[in-house]
Design an enzyme around this catalytic site. Structure first.
Site, PDB file in Angstrom:
ATOM      1  N   HIS A 161      27.968   2.172  -5.393  1.00  0.00           N
ATOM      2  CA  HIS A 161      26.572   2.404  -5.783  1.00  0.00           C
ATOM      3  C   HIS A 161      26.173   3.857  -5.491  1.00  0.00           C
ATOM      4  CE1 HIS A 161      25.246  -1.776  -6.534  1.00  0.00           C
ATOM      5  NE2 HIS A 161      26.205  -2.085  -5.673  1.00  0.00           N
ATOM      6  N   GLU A 207      23.735   5.413  -6.541  1.00  0.00           N
ATOM      7  CA  GLU A 207      22.265   5.580  -6.480  1.00  0.00           C
ATOM      8  C   GLU A 207      21.736   5.640  -5.052  1.00  0.00           C
ATOM      9  OE1 GLU A 207      23.859   2.854  -7.448  1.00  0.00           O
ATOM     10  OE2 GLU A 207      22.779   1.003  -7.031  1.00  0.00           O
ATOM     11  N   ASP A 231      -1.224 -10.475  10.400  1.00  0.00           N
ATOM     12  CA  ASP A 231      -0.143 -11.446  10.219  1.00  0.00           C
ATOM     13  C   ASP A 231       0.301 -11.954  11.589  1.00  0.00           C
ATOM     14  OD1 ASP A 231      -0.155 -10.716   7.572  1.00  0.00           O
ATOM     15  OD2 ASP A 231       1.716  -9.568   7.646  1.00  0.00           O
ATOM     16  N   GLN A 290     -12.746  -1.209   7.932  1.00  0.00           N
ATOM     17  CA  GLN A 290     -13.390  -1.411   9.241  1.00  0.00           C
ATOM     18  C   GLN A 290     -12.827  -2.662   9.916  1.00  0.00           C
ATOM     19  OE1 GLN A 290     -17.724  -1.411   9.139  1.00  0.00           O
ATOM     20  NE2 GLN A 290     -17.700  -0.180   7.286  1.00  0.00           N
ATOM     21  N   LEU A 334       0.819  -1.213   0.000  1.00  0.00           N
ATOM     22  CA  LEU A 334       0.000   0.000   0.000  1.00  0.00           C
ATOM     23  C   LEU A 334       0.853   1.262   0.000  1.00  0.00           C
ATOM     24  CD1 LEU A 334      -2.923  -0.669   2.494  1.00  0.00           C
ATOM     25  CD2 LEU A 334      -3.019  -0.458   0.012  1.00  0.00           C
ATOM     26  N   GLY A 348       5.640   2.677   3.486  1.00  0.00           N
ATOM     27  CA  GLY A 348       6.969   3.276   3.573  1.00  0.00           C
ATOM     28  C   GLY A 348       6.968   4.673   2.978  1.00  0.00           C
ATOM     29  N   CYS A 352      28.571  -0.689 -10.272  1.00  0.00           N
ATOM     30  CA  CYS A 352      29.039  -1.936  -9.671  1.00  0.00           C
ATOM     31  C   CYS A 352      29.229  -3.015 -10.741  1.00  0.00           C
ATOM     32  CB  CYS A 352      28.075  -2.360  -8.561  1.00  0.00           C
ATOM     33  SG  CYS A 352      28.895  -3.390  -7.342  1.00  0.00           S
ATOM     34  N   GLN A 367      32.016  -3.608 -13.850  1.00  0.00           N
ATOM     35  CA  GLN A 367      32.728  -4.855 -14.127  1.00  0.00           C
ATOM     36  C   GLN A 367      32.494  -5.311 -15.571  1.00  0.00           C
ATOM     37  OE1 GLN A 367      31.528  -7.508 -10.914  1.00  0.00           O
ATOM     38  NE2 GLN A 367      32.556  -6.275  -9.370  1.00  0.00           N
TER      39      GLN A 367
HETATM   40  N1  GLN Z   1      28.406  -9.492  -8.448  1.00  0.00           N
HETATM   41  C1  GLN Z   1      29.379  -8.450  -8.399  1.00  0.00           C
HETATM   42  C2  GLN Z   1      30.247  -8.545  -7.156  1.00  0.00           C
HETATM   43  O1  GLN Z   1      29.872  -9.168  -6.194  1.00  0.00           O
HETATM   44  C3  GLN Z   1      28.706  -7.097  -8.469  1.00  0.00           C
HETATM   45  C4  GLN Z   1      27.833  -6.803  -7.299  1.00  0.00           C
HETATM   46  C5  GLN Z   1      26.903  -5.645  -7.529  1.00  0.00           C
HETATM   47  O2  GLN Z   1      26.687  -5.223  -8.647  1.00  0.00           O
HETATM   48  N2  GLN Z   1      26.291  -5.142  -6.485  1.00  0.00           N
HETATM   49  O3  GLN Z   1      31.301  -7.985  -7.112  1.00  0.00           O
END
Ligand code: GLN
Length: 537
Positions: free
Chosen positions: A507, A509, A147, A192, A14, A17, A381, A385
């Site tokens: 990361h 983000e 729950d 309700q 819903l 968060g 990440c 790679q």
């Molecule tokens: N699988 C890769 C690692 O463990 C990348 C991990 C990821 O993208 N978060 O290094």
């Protein structure tokens, strides 16, 4: 100290968060210092070991905690920095209680859900209150009322509110008011019943946030108020948003929910000034420019698997007054039909993080396509790679170069495990996790975008760039523009001859907010926009 408990009823998903986070935005804008906390009733110690199919994204904090994605909403909607204490699971509670029992802390007693488990839960609320130095703690209880798993948490918050007093703690219940097509009307019965269930436990919510597709009429509000024992003004409508989740705070403000919360908690604060927030929404709804970004993943059918990535992209759009249409592209489709076909029409490519071999071939093809076609590329990440593997294979001609995660016998392990990770056998919480400093190279694009030479970014991975190949890459024009301060771990790579080709081992983000778009996402969208206008499609 004031406490707000947010529970959910009728169905899951819903947006409890989001509601909690949006209330956080409003209270912050009334000048209050707020922190948010999530209780998850499952027995995993943290969600780090769950698949995205089970749980969506695992959100990582500065301190390396792997947490529920709602903590991502909390950080994005407010200015708070959260820690591992802001996410509590039943698994953690039981682990602590059982350890205490073994240590003899309850010597002589029978260890029980009430009071030992419930006391432990309450300890965590107090702990967060003390550590955060916030004036208001918003605690969201995961799951749905009814729950079995959630009962100890509900009992704990019931006792907690009694102890601190009802002018210091309130209950908000997020519920569902479905529209029944055949009857042509909204139905209040599920709400309700959900509230009745809560009252059975001893919790009477003061505010009901009613999720609905259609507006609540005055009559319906009256009915809900009467049958649920909630004052009329406590019945809050939260309709599905038209455009963006960032509208939710404004919606709740229109319903005067923050006024009511402050009145109930006896908090004397001015009304929230949301003009900057309105400008953010304006840029999301009616941007000056538009671009299309292809996100190449393997969980693209799931709404929540790349949550922070999608949000950070939209923040990059806000920073450039640019609407971003996100094309969710399946890496396996690229393997089947080729990059040209699947990526046709996108103005930039983003490869997010990931684990496991499925779809890797498609992600490598996507990176190659972006590099060769001069299409802006942002790798996160695993996205760094695969860009590295691609460069090794096609530019350095290291055939079969790979990460040892996917091919343990590759002749060219350009991505591999470092010694610390080789010794690891346990899965939970053992990756390289959390914020670590990264030093950026003077003159690099990354340093220019950040406007800084040392940044702190969050990690969640096991594998790293293999330094044995560093020189070969550098000689071919691959730039290592960010490393750990000792220079040993590669953190950011870029291709200077390309309109925008940047990838990070961390990361970014996780640290982007609508009001503070992350520099890499801001730069990525700016480059996509510029590139698009240089070369009309
Ligand atoms: N699988 C890769 C690692 O463990 C990348 C991990 C990821 O993208 N978060 O290094």
């Amino acid at each position: 100290m004031k406490y707000i408990f947010v529970t959910g009823g009728v169905v899951s998903s819903l947006g409890k968060g989001l509601t909690a986070a949006a209330l956080g935005t409003l209270l912050e804008n009334r000048g209050l210092k707020v922190t948010l906390q999530k209780f998850d009733p499952y027995l995993n110690v943290d969600p780090g070991t769950m698949s995205p199919f089970q749980h969506g994204e695992v959100y990582v904090l500065d301190d390396g905690a792997e947490t529920d994605l709602d903590l991502g909403h909390y950080e994005r909607f407010t200015h708070t920095k959260l820690t591992r204490f802001n996410n509590l699971t039943s698994g953690q509670v039981y682990q602590t209680v059982l350890n205490n029992e073994r240590e003899g802390k309850y010597l002589g007693k029978t260890v029980q859900v009430i009071p030992h488990v419930t006391d432990e839960i309450q300890t965590r609320i107090h702990q967060i209150a003390e550590q955060s130095k916030a004036e208001v703690v918003i605690t969201e209880i995961g799951g749905t009322t009814g729950d079995i798993e959630g009962l100890p948490f509900l009992e704990a918050i019931r006792e907690f509110a009694l102890e601190v007093g009802f002018s210091n703690a309130i209950f908000i219940h997020v519920t569902f008011v479905p529209f029944i097509k055949a009857a042509g009307e909204l139905k209040t019965k599920p709400t309700q019943q959900s509230v009745a269930k809560l009252r059975e436990i001893g919790i009477t919510p003061q505010i009901l946030v009613c999720r609905c597709e259609q507006p609540l009429t005055k009559e319906l509000r009256q009915k809900i108020s009467l049958f649920c024992n909630v004052p009329f003004e406590g019945v809050v409508e939260e309709k599905d948003v038209d455009h963006t989740i960032y509208e939710v705070p404004l919606m709740l403000q229109r319903e005067r929910m923050d006024d009511l919360v402050c009145r109930l908690l006896r908090l004397d604060t001015p009304a929230a000034n949301m003009s900057h927030w309105q400008e953010i929404i304006r840029k999301l709804i009616a941007p000056q420019h538009r671009v299309r970004i292809g996100v190449v993943g393997k969980y693209i059918e799931l709404q929540d698997a790349y949550k922070s990535v999608y949000e950070a992209i939209s923040h990059g759009g806000i920073a450039n007054d640019c609407g971003v249409q996100i094309e969710k592209l399946d890496a396996e489709e690229i393997e089947k039909f080729g990059a040209e076909k699947v990526l046709k029409g996108v103005n930039g490519v983003l490869v997010p993080g990931g684990f496991g071999e499925r779809g890797i071939g498609g992600k490598i093809l996507a990176a190659q396509y972006a590099r060769e076609k001069q299409l802006p590329y942002l790798g996160l990440c695993l996205g760094m790679q695969v860009a590295t593997i691609e460069f090794a294979r096609h530019v350095l001609k290291l055939e079969k170069a790979h990460s040892t995660e996917f091919d343990t016998t590759t002749p060219h392990p350009v991505i591999c495990l470092l010694d610390e990770q080789r010794k690891v056998t346990k899965k939970g919480g053992t990756m390289r996790l959390g914020a670590q400093p990264c030093q950026l190279t003077v003159g690099s694009r990354a340093a220019q975008l950040y406007g800084a030479f040392v940044v702190n970014e969050r990690h969640r991975h096991r594998y790293e760039f293999n330094n044995a190949y560093r020189q070969r890459f550098e000689q071919a024009g691959f730039v290592f523009s960010g490393t750990s301060p000792d220079g040993k771990l590669v953190e950011v790579i870029e291709l200077p001859e390309h309109p925008f080709f940047i990838a990070s081992q961390f990361h970014p983000e996780f640290q982007s907010k609508p009001h503070q778009p992350h520099p890499l996402f801001k730069g990525f969208i700016a480059a996509v926009h510029q590139h698009l206008h240089r070369k009309p499609m």
